[in-house]
Design a protein around this motif. Structure first.
Motif, mmCIF file in Angstrom:
data_model
loop_
_atom_site.group_PDB
_atom_site.id
_atom_site.type_symbol
_atom_site.label_atom_id
_atom_site.label_comp_id
_atom_site.label_asym_id
_atom_site.label_seq_id
_atom_site.Cartn_x
_atom_site.Cartn_y
_atom_site.Cartn_z
ATOM 1 N N LYS A 260 0.089 -7.000 -13.108
ATOM 2 C CA LYS A 260 -0.592 -7.881 -12.174
ATOM 3 C C LYS A 260 -1.705 -8.618 -12.912
ATOM 4 O O LYS A 260 -2.415 -8.031 -13.736
ATOM 5 C CB LYS A 260 -1.175 -7.056 -11.024
ATOM 6 C CG LYS A 260 -1.904 -7.865 -9.971
ATOM 7 C CD LYS A 260 -2.447 -6.929 -8.891
ATOM 8 C CE LYS A 260 -3.205 -7.712 -7.835
ATOM 9 N NZ LYS A 260 -3.792 -6.809 -6.806
ATOM 10 N N ARG B 251 -12.526 -6.049 -7.131
ATOM 11 C CA ARG B 251 -11.877 -6.450 -5.892
ATOM 12 C C ARG B 251 -11.124 -5.272 -5.260
ATOM 13 O O ARG B 251 -10.486 -4.488 -5.951
ATOM 14 C CB ARG B 251 -10.903 -7.596 -6.147
ATOM 15 C CG ARG B 251 -11.568 -8.865 -6.689
ATOM 16 C CD ARG B 251 -10.533 -9.919 -7.013
ATOM 17 N NE ARG B 251 -9.567 -9.446 -8.014
ATOM 18 C CZ ARG B 251 -8.583 -10.200 -8.509
ATOM 19 N NH1 ARG B 251 -8.423 -11.439 -8.074
ATOM 20 N NH2 ARG B 251 -7.757 -9.702 -9.397
ATOM 21 N N GLN B 252 -11.196 -5.203 -3.935
ATOM 22 C CA GLN B 252 -10.503 -4.123 -3.230
ATOM 23 C C GLN B 252 -8.995 -4.192 -3.436
ATOM 24 O O GLN B 252 -8.322 -3.160 -3.520
ATOM 25 C CB GLN B 252 -10.827 -4.189 -1.733
ATOM 26 C CG GLN B 252 -12.254 -3.841 -1.383
ATOM 27 C CD GLN B 252 -12.506 -3.855 0.111
ATOM 28 O OE1 GLN B 252 -11.576 -4.038 0.889
ATOM 29 N NE2 GLN B 252 -13.751 -3.659 0.513
ATOM 30 N N GLU B 253 -8.478 -5.407 -3.532
ATOM 31 C CA GLU B 253 -7.023 -5.550 -3.668
ATOM 32 C C GLU B 253 -6.503 -5.071 -5.020
ATOM 33 O O GLU B 253 -5.288 -4.949 -5.216
ATOM 34 C CB GLU B 253 -6.599 -7.002 -3.441
ATOM 35 C CG GLU B 253 -7.318 -7.992 -4.326
ATOM 36 C CD GLU B 253 -8.519 -8.621 -3.645
ATOM 37 O OE1 GLU B 253 -8.828 -9.779 -3.965
ATOM 38 O OE2 GLU B 253 -9.149 -7.952 -2.805
ATOM 39 N N ASP B 254 -7.403 -4.787 -5.971
ATOM 40 C CA ASP B 254 -6.980 -4.269 -7.272
ATOM 41 C C ASP B 254 -6.973 -2.739 -7.311
ATOM 42 O O ASP B 254 -6.692 -2.149 -8.345
ATOM 43 C CB ASP B 254 -7.890 -4.803 -8.382
ATOM 44 C CG ASP B 254 -7.720 -6.290 -8.592
ATOM 45 O OD1 ASP B 254 -6.625 -6.804 -8.303
ATOM 46 O OD2 ASP B 254 -8.681 -6.964 -9.024
ATOM 47 N N TYR C 109 -5.406 0.824 -5.645
ATOM 48 C CA TYR C 109 -4.215 1.297 -4.931
ATOM 49 C C TYR C 109 -4.516 2.619 -4.243
ATOM 50 O O TYR C 109 -4.824 3.623 -4.891
ATOM 51 C CB TYR C 109 -3.052 1.454 -5.909
ATOM 52 C CG TYR C 109 -1.762 1.883 -5.254
ATOM 53 C CD1 TYR C 109 -1.375 1.363 -4.029
ATOM 54 C CD2 TYR C 109 -0.933 2.812 -5.867
ATOM 55 C CE1 TYR C 109 -0.196 1.747 -3.416
ATOM 56 C CE2 TYR C 109 0.252 3.206 -5.275
ATOM 57 C CZ TYR C 109 0.614 2.664 -4.044
ATOM 58 O OH TYR C 109 1.781 3.060 -3.446
ATOM 59 N N GLU D 10 1.563 -4.434 -9.974
ATOM 60 C CA GLU D 10 1.755 -5.009 -8.642
ATOM 61 C C GLU D 10 1.954 -3.903 -7.607
ATOM 62 O O GLU D 10 2.759 -2.997 -7.795
ATOM 63 C CB GLU D 10 2.962 -5.949 -8.645
ATOM 64 C CG GLU D 10 2.735 -7.230 -9.449
ATOM 65 C CD GLU D 10 3.912 -8.186 -9.345
ATOM 66 O OE1 GLU D 10 4.933 -7.809 -8.726
ATOM 67 O OE2 GLU D 10 3.818 -9.303 -9.870
ATOM 68 N N GLY E 21 -0.863 -4.737 -0.506
ATOM 69 C CA GLY E 21 -2.220 -5.176 -0.222
ATOM 70 C C GLY E 21 -3.043 -4.102 0.469
ATOM 71 O O GLY E 21 -2.529 -3.080 0.924
ATOM 72 N N THR E 22 -4.351 -4.356 0.586
ATOM 73 C CA THR E 22 -5.277 -3.368 1.136
ATOM 74 C C THR E 22 -4.924 -2.988 2.566
ATOM 75 O O THR E 22 -4.925 -1.802 2.925
ATOM 76 C CB THR E 22 -6.716 -3.901 1.079
ATOM 77 O OG1 THR E 22 -7.052 -4.226 -0.279
ATOM 78 C CG2 THR E 22 -7.695 -2.861 1.592
ATOM 79 N N GLN E 23 -4.623 -3.970 3.417
ATOM 80 C CA GLN E 23 -4.312 -3.671 4.813
ATOM 81 C C GLN E 23 -3.051 -2.835 4.937
ATOM 82 O O GLN E 23 -2.979 -1.908 5.745
ATOM 83 C CB GLN E 23 -4.171 -4.986 5.603
ATOM 84 C CG GLN E 23 -5.458 -5.771 5.730
ATOM 85 C CD GLN E 23 -6.551 -4.987 6.439
ATOM 86 O OE1 GLN E 23 -6.288 -4.255 7.387
ATOM 87 N NE2 GLN E 23 -7.781 -5.123 5.975
ATOM 88 N N GLU E 24 -2.067 -3.134 4.136
ATOM 89 C CA GLU E 24 -0.833 -2.346 4.158
ATOM 90 C C GLU E 24 -1.086 -0.924 3.678
ATOM 91 O O GLU E 24 -0.492 0.038 4.182
ATOM 92 C CB GLU E 24 0.227 -3.019 3.288
ATOM 93 C CG GLU E 24 1.595 -2.384 3.391
ATOM 94 C CD GLU E 24 2.656 -3.124 2.599
ATOM 95 O OE1 GLU E 24 3.747 -2.559 2.408
ATOM 96 O OE2 GLU E 24 2.393 -4.276 2.179
ATOM 97 N N GLN E 25 -1.976 -0.782 2.702
ATOM 98 C CA GLN E 25 -2.316 0.551 2.212
ATOM 99 C C GLN E 25 -3.010 1.376 3.296
ATOM 100 O O GLN E 25 -2.690 2.560 3.497
ATOM 101 C CB GLN E 25 -3.232 0.437 0.990
ATOM 102 C CG GLN E 25 -2.590 -0.204 -0.225
ATOM 103 C CD GLN E 25 -3.593 -0.415 -1.343
ATOM 104 O OE1 GLN E 25 -4.438 0.429 -1.598
ATOM 105 N NE2 GLN E 25 -3.512 -1.553 -2.014
#
Length: 402
Positions: A21, A96-99, A101, A125, A128-132
């Motif tokens: 990523k 960043r939060q999106e980095d 897992y 890769e 995303g955060t919401q899916e996690q």
């Protein structure tokens, strides 16, 4: 993306492999500088993919904690507040939060400090955060013991909230509010002549401090009866709500079809956490096997032919054990294990033997000093099949599987 594990005598690693990523300068900076709330890691390119090795020595995954201890108010509060602290610290380090897992297998608790949570900075890769967050809440709903109504209701509410974009602060607030209600909930106790334990608000406590109101016993009895009636009425409403919620969840979310599984209850006594000792496995002297005869008995009762056993293979004070449970846990902590070993180098949650249709399987729980099967180190989070007369070393404690 793929997750695997590697183990050396004194180190444990989780390996995440997948497409790299684009995260700019952060990967290089984080590999060279230790961040307290992120697992130490190093990355390498392998066959056009990125392989990231995380040091998980002395850590327990969220999946292991929940499997071993169950979903409790204390554990849920610890998880949510720990994640909230990490999210806040991410901002301070400009990460960043999106980095990051988050997954039941990538959120870790420190063995020596159970309130300390570590996450994975993931240059591979991933969702995303919401899916996690949605996946984490779904995991809690699957694992919760539905006989515990308060915590079950809270898990459903968190799962429902996480279906829409939600912040970590919102989830934490929900848990804190529920945790406070859990503490203040009326307890089913029988009042004695000398003492009556009730939960009061601040205003009620001020009134109770007045002698003339303290001596008014009939008023107290009326208050208790009123609370019991309200509680009974609430229970009936809750049962209807739970039945509807289960039906809706099973229809809308087939992946949660296993919600009816019952999990063992976990008492919420405070755990005293110590440190694991480290030993050199090469210095271990293995003793000869002493087999159980068919007529032998154990504390659990008579030994049946169809029951597997762990036969102690040393001269110490350990016991033989009958594997009479589907999930049989081994460790030094008496509260959480079926086989309690007394060696200083055995971890609190050391290993687990599971019974399946194909047979029995051994897995290490990321113990400090490792689990050995016939001299080979058992990888963390990998179930290895057991056969009759296999020798198992839990750190320096030797057993034979019979």
């Amino acid at each position: 993306m793929n997750i695997s594990y590697q183990r050396s005598p004194l180190k444990g690693y989780m390996i995440i492999r997948g497409r790299e990523k684009d995260i700019g300068y952060q990967e290089q900076m984080l590999q060279e500088n230790a961040i307290p709330f992120l697992l130490p890691f190093y990355a390498m390119a392998v066959n056009l993919e990125l392989e990231v090795w995380y040091d998980i020595t002395g850590q327990r995954s969220l999946r292991d904690v929940i499997t071993q201890e169950g979903v409790t108010m204390e554990n849920l509060k610890r998880v949510m507040e720990g994640l909230s602290r990490v999210f806040y610290q991410l901002q301070q380090y400009l990460i960043r939060q999106e980095d990051v897992y988050m997954d039941p297998d990538t959120v870790y608790f420190d063995r020596d400090d159970p309130d300390r949570i570590s996450l994975c900075f993931c240059p591979v890769e991933h969702p995303g955060t919401q899916e996690q967050l949605f996946s984490l809440m779904g995991f809690l709903v699957e694992q919760v013991d539905h006989n515990q109504k308060n915590i079950t209701r809270l898990c459903y509410e968190l799962f429902e909230i996480a279906q829409d974009p939600v912040s970590m602060e919102q989830l934490v607030k929900k848990v804190r509010d529920a945790y406070g209600m859990e503490v203040e909930a009326p307890k089913e106790t029988i009042p004695s002549e000398n003492r009556c334990i009730t939960i009061r608000s601040d205003r009620e406590e001020i009134k109770a401090s007045r002698p003339e109101e303290k001596e008014n016993v009939p008023e107290k009895e009326t208050e208790i009866e009123s609370k019991k009636k309200k509680e009974s009425k609430w229970k009936k409403k809750w049962q209807g709500f739970l039945a509807k919620a289960k039906e809706e969840m099973l229809v809308q979310f087939p992946v949660l079809s296993r919600l009816e599984k019952k999990r063992r209850k976990n008492d919420e006594e405070e755990v005293l956490w110590g440190e694991d000792f480290v030993f050199d496995p090469e210095a271990q002297i293995q003793q000869k096997t002493q087999l159980l005869r068919e007529e032998d008995t154990s504390a659990a009762g008579e030994v049946r032919r169809d029951q597997a056993q762990l036969v102690y293979d040393g001269n110490g004070q350990e016991e033989d054990y009958i594997l009479d449970k589907k999930n049989f846990s081994i460790g030094s902590m008496a509260r959480d294990n079926d086989a309690i070993l007394h060696s200083d180098v055995v971890s609190r949650h050391h290993a687990r033997i599971t019974r399946q249709e194909e047979g029995y399987f051994l897995e290490d729980l990321n113990s400090t000093n490792g689990t050995y099967l016939n001299g080979d180190l058992v990888p963390y989070n990998v179930k290895v099949p057991l056969h009759s007369m296999d020798q198992i070393l839990f750190a320096d404690v030797a057993y034979h599987f019979v």
